[in-house]
Design a protein around this motif. Structure first.
Motif, mmCIF file in Angstrom:
data_model
loop_
_atom_site.group_PDB
_atom_site.id
_atom_site.type_symbol
_atom_site.label_atom_id
_atom_site.label_comp_id
_atom_site.label_asym_id
_atom_site.label_seq_id
_atom_site.Cartn_x
_atom_site.Cartn_y
_atom_site.Cartn_z
ATOM 1 N N PRO A 101 15.861 25.105 30.688
ATOM 2 C CA PRO A 101 15.923 25.612 29.311
ATOM 3 C C PRO A 101 15.791 27.135 29.222
ATOM 4 N N ALA A 102 14.851 27.713 29.952
ATOM 5 C CA ALA A 102 14.688 29.171 29.917
ATOM 6 C C ALA A 102 15.853 29.874 30.602
ATOM 7 N N MET A 103 16.400 29.272 31.665
ATOM 8 C CA MET A 103 17.577 29.855 32.316
ATOM 9 C C MET A 103 18.747 29.872 31.344
ATOM 10 N N ASN A 104 18.934 28.778 30.607
ATOM 11 C CA ASN A 104 20.024 28.708 29.644
ATOM 12 C C ASN A 104 19.852 29.765 28.553
ATOM 13 N N ALA A 105 18.644 29.892 28.028
ATOM 14 C CA ALA A 105 18.389 30.893 26.996
ATOM 15 C C ALA A 105 18.622 32.301 27.531
ATOM 16 N N THR A 106 18.196 32.553 28.766
ATOM 17 C CA THR A 106 18.396 33.862 29.388
ATOM 18 C C THR A 106 19.884 34.158 29.551
ATOM 19 N N ALA A 107 20.643 33.175 30.027
ATOM 20 C CA ALA A 107 22.085 33.357 30.202
ATOM 21 C C ALA A 107 22.768 33.596 28.859
ATOM 22 N N ASN A 108 22.400 32.825 27.847
ATOM 23 C CA ASN A 108 22.987 33.011 26.519
ATOM 24 C C ASN A 108 22.664 34.389 25.959
ATOM 25 N N ASP A 109 21.428 34.847 26.127
ATOM 26 C CA ASP A 109 21.043 36.181 25.666
ATOM 27 C C ASP A 109 21.852 37.260 26.369
ATOM 28 N N ALA A 110 22.053 37.107 27.677
ATOM 29 C CA ALA A 110 22.824 38.105 28.433
ATOM 30 C C ALA A 110 24.278 38.125 27.975
ATOM 31 N N ARG A 111 24.868 36.936 27.784
ATOM 32 C CA ARG A 111 26.254 36.893 27.316
ATOM 33 C C ARG A 111 26.390 37.539 25.937
ATOM 34 N N GLU A 112 25.486 37.196 25.044
ATOM 35 C CA GLU A 112 25.520 37.758 23.687
ATOM 36 C C GLU A 112 25.383 39.277 23.728
ATOM 37 N N ALA A 113 24.465 39.786 24.566
ATOM 38 C CA ALA A 113 24.274 41.230 24.689
ATOM 39 C C ALA A 113 25.516 41.931 25.215
ATOM 40 N N ASN A 114 26.343 41.206 25.971
ATOM 41 C CA ASN A 114 27.574 41.768 26.525
ATOM 42 C C ASN A 114 28.798 41.444 25.681
ATOM 43 N N GLY A 115 28.583 40.900 24.489
ATOM 44 C CA GLY A 115 29.689 40.630 23.582
ATOM 45 C C GLY A 115 30.468 39.373 23.907
ATOM 46 N N VAL A 116 29.935 38.533 24.775
ATOM 47 C CA VAL A 116 30.595 37.273 25.117
ATOM 48 C C VAL A 116 29.937 36.189 24.276
ATOM 49 N N HIS A 117 30.712 35.519 23.470
ATOM 50 C CA HIS A 117 30.150 34.565 22.524
ATOM 51 C C HIS A 117 30.301 33.123 22.979
ATOM 52 N N PHE A 135 24.240 23.056 30.289
ATOM 53 C CA PHE A 135 23.723 23.962 31.311
ATOM 54 C C PHE A 135 23.026 23.175 32.414
ATOM 55 N N ALA A 136 22.129 22.268 32.024
ATOM 56 C CA ALA A 136 21.387 21.469 32.999
ATOM 57 C C ALA A 136 22.335 20.613 33.828
ATOM 58 N N SER A 137 23.348 20.052 33.189
ATOM 59 C CA SER A 137 24.313 19.211 33.904
ATOM 60 C C SER A 137 25.067 20.023 34.954
ATOM 61 N N TYR A 138 25.462 21.239 34.602
ATOM 62 C CA TYR A 138 26.177 22.096 35.551
ATOM 63 C C TYR A 138 25.332 22.323 36.810
ATOM 64 N N TYR A 139 24.079 22.733 36.625
ATOM 65 C CA TYR A 139 23.233 23.026 37.780
ATOM 66 C C TYR A 139 22.813 21.770 38.531
ATOM 67 N N ALA A 140 22.710 20.654 37.842
ATOM 68 C CA ALA A 140 22.328 19.403 38.498
ATOM 69 C C ALA A 140 23.445 18.847 39.374
ATOM 70 N N HIS A 141 24.669 19.306 39.137
ATOM 71 C CA HIS A 141 25.812 18.763 39.873
ATOM 72 C C HIS A 141 26.471 19.772 40.817
ATOM 73 N N LEU A 142 25.743 20.793 41.218
ATOM 74 C CA LEU A 142 26.285 21.727 42.206
ATOM 75 C C LEU A 142 26.455 21.007 43.545
ATOM 76 N N ASP A 143 27.435 21.420 44.314
ATOM 77 C CA ASP A 143 27.697 20.827 45.624
ATOM 78 C C ASP A 143 26.541 21.163 46.568
ATOM 79 N N PRO A 144 25.776 20.173 47.003
ATOM 80 C CA PRO A 144 24.614 20.452 47.864
ATOM 81 C C PRO A 144 24.984 21.045 49.223
ATOM 82 N N ASP A 145 26.243 20.921 49.634
ATOM 83 C CA ASP A 145 26.669 21.534 50.892
ATOM 84 C C ASP A 145 26.840 23.043 50.760
ATOM 85 N N HIS A 146 26.932 23.531 49.527
ATOM 86 C CA HIS A 146 27.164 24.956 49.304
ATOM 87 C C HIS A 146 26.068 25.635 48.498
ATOM 88 N N SER A 147 25.227 24.875 47.849
ATOM 89 C CA SER A 147 24.172 25.448 47.015
ATOM 90 C C SER A 147 22.890 24.642 47.151
#
Length: 87
Positions: free
Chosen positions: A33-49, A57-69
């Motif tokens: 949750p805090a990672m998602n909020a941090t990422a959203n804040d950074a995108r917003e600060a850079n004009g990316v909406h 967000f949680a689903s993306y990180y939960a499904h990373l390829d364990p052979d590479h991450s």
């Protein structure tokens, strides 16, 4: 959102002298949750909406390829005064 259970991340690099600065290891899905909020804040600060919701967000990180991450190896969290400011 501070998590006290993850150990500090150690490095031989010279870190800036910022009061309350902490680098720590990823504590697991409780960090998402805090990672998602941090990422959203950074995108917003850079004009990316393109804001992500916590579940997507949680689903993306939960499904990373364990052979590479391995989040416990490849990810560290940056906090200032217990608040996540980067990862």
């Amino acid at each position: 959102m501070a998590v006290d259970s993850a150990p500090d991340f150690t490095t031989s690099a010279t870190l800036p002298a910022i009061r309350g600065l902490r680098f720590r290891h990823f504590a697991g899905p409780s960090d998402f949750p805090a990672m998602n909020a941090t990422a959203n804040d950074a995108r917003e600060a850079n004009g990316v909406h393109n804001i992500t919701d916590p579940d997507g967000f949680a689903s993306y990180y939960a499904h990373l390829d364990p052979d590479h991450s391995a989040l416990d190896r490849d990810l560290f969290i940056v906090e200032v005064d217990g608040e996540m400011v980067g990862y």
